[in-house]
Design an enzyme around this catalytic site. Sequence first.
Site, PDB file in Angstrom:
ATOM      1  CB  THR A 161      -0.792   0.019   1.199  1.00 43.04           C
ATOM      2  OG1 THR A 161      -0.226   0.152   2.544  1.00 43.04           O
ATOM      3  CG2 THR A 161      -1.713  -1.174   1.330  1.00 43.04           C
ATOM      4  CD  GLU A 183      -5.089  -2.504   1.478  1.00 32.87           C
ATOM      5  OE1 GLU A 183      -5.616  -1.835   0.463  1.00 32.87           O
ATOM      6  OE2 GLU A 183      -4.942  -2.101   2.588  1.00 32.87           O
ATOM      7  CE  LYS A 186     -13.967  11.053  13.025  1.00 31.55           C
ATOM      8  NZ  LYS A 186     -12.632  10.982  12.741  1.00 31.55           N
ATOM      9  CD1 TRP A 244     -18.666  11.953  11.990  1.00 34.03           C
ATOM     10  CD2 TRP A 244     -18.579  10.352  10.679  1.00 34.03           C
ATOM     11  NE1 TRP A 244     -18.075  11.063  12.885  1.00 34.03           N
ATOM     12  CE2 TRP A 244     -18.106   9.867  11.918  1.00 34.03           C
ATOM     13  CE3 TRP A 244     -18.965   9.404   9.581  1.00 34.03           C
ATOM     14  CZ2 TRP A 244     -17.804   8.589  11.967  1.00 34.03           C
ATOM     15  CZ3 TRP A 244     -18.549   7.934   9.963  1.00 34.03           C
ATOM     16  CH2 TRP A 244     -18.136   7.768  11.239  1.00 34.03           C
TER      17      TRP A 244
END
Length: 538
Positions: free
Chosen positions: A182, A329, A438, A443
């Site tokens: 990654t 992934e 936040k 959110w």
Amino acid sequence: MKGLMMDFHLTVPVILRRAETLCANKTIVTRLPDKSIHRYTYREMATRSKQLSAALKKLGVSEGDRVATLCWNHYQHLEIYFAVPGIGAVLHTLNLRLSPDDLTYIVNHAEDKVIIVDQVLLPLFDKFKDRIKVSHVVVIENGTGPIPAGYTGYESLLSSGDASTFTPFSGDENTAAAMCYTSGTTGQPKGVLYSHRSIVLHSMLSAFTDGMAIGEADVVLPVVPMFHVNAWGLPFTCTMLGCTQVFPGPHLDPASLLELYETEKVTLTAGVPTIWMGILNVLDANPGKYNLSSIRCMLVGGSAAPRSMIVGYQERHNLRILHAWGMTETSPLGSICGLTAELRKAAPEVQYTYRAKQGVAAPLVEMRARNENGIVPWDGTTMGELEVRGPWISSAYYNTPDDEGKFTADGWFRTGDIVTLEANGYIEIKDRSKDVIKSGGEWISSVQLEGALMGHPAVAEAAVFAIPSEKWMERPMAAIVLKEGKSVTVEELNTFLEPHFAKFWLPEAYETVKEIPKTSVGKFKKSTLREMFRNYKA
Ligand code: ADP
């Protein structure tokens, strides 16, 4: 009762064998570092790839050994893609945009045995070569002079192998075939290990009709690097199908790409939004200069494609952007945004809104999302962290004992992406969990605000990130890159956003910057922005 079908293992050599048998005369085109064009056939590619397999074996590479590449997109890289898994070894593509420190960490963590480096990339290799332990360094020459002493030339290595004596790997399909780390956007790079089986299944499914609908007649140019999740699997998919493949080498500027699209009559291309934004600017500034009528699909993924970009390509240039979501992934194809029969009947505005989402799960991939109350309903509004499972989704990281809590006890992979799911299955990535803002217990999606800001006529690029706030904990701030010769006021930007967002979503502050810091794979680097504006108190 056991089924009576052959226990035929899905392995990478099967892909190559098909191309060699059925598509031997189709071509593979590469733009070389000196900008000249190299062309050859699948027949030649397959022969050279098998020669390389035999040569690597002679060099002492055996099953399970890692062979790293530090290469651009080109025909030799394609040969290596098949040669290394062809002997049951593991192809490990290195991201040439990472820092020498990261590359050192990754090569040592993977314990690569051989590394194959483009001659043009030796200056980068020099920066970490003394910190890694590989037994052989192979250099792909570009004719600009002799390669350094102690290194093996790619062509001389190849000629030491005899393709006719070589028997390709035909073992267990669950054997590792390729490896990719990654890019470390959210922490230390982690090794993902693809199996022969996952590569074959991903190749089959990423071509499916409701996805990219790739076929033998396609001419495919992956702008996405072969070191970024195997160029999204395209070299495997295209070889399986016998498409004409076009590799841009190191020349990824808009003018070079546009020229190749036109001269090679490319039908499908793939890249991250920043590439397509650059190309759109050139097309807008030069109406009629390029004939791109052969292109039927421009795949975009890696970060959210702004709606305004999708609309711009379609309305002004008659080019179709196809939006997909994935991760290292997930091989990477997780979801792809075709339109259902019902949506095809909807008004253009509705269609564009859907095309800016990330689409529905690819066949064989399953999705769900979870928040603190459990699995979220598919209502298009409740946000949760996306979890996925399927035959080409990682089940663990290479040599990472605790797996950083990324895998659930019941066998799903936790993506770290915050999404909503609609009743019709369309997902929308609202943010990465580390980037979501936040504010006072609510959110705010940085991705949605960015997408909207990039639709403003004065804005070339916009990245939204959190700044600390005593009252609200965090507030959104936007870094803006203006289009050449344009200016804009804070009031104008807020007025532009207001109809689409709750008031508390509007950025607390705007800052004009020359460019948005980007990661090694061209995504906005929010961690750098947060650091830059750390003391900016809302
Ligand atoms: P890294 O994790 O280092 O950024 P990856 O290429 O694996 O490298 O990135 C995967 C991430 O990219 C996803 O988790 C998601 O946050 C983001 N991403 C990929 N495709 C899209 C998309 N179409 N829209 C929004 N975000 C995307």
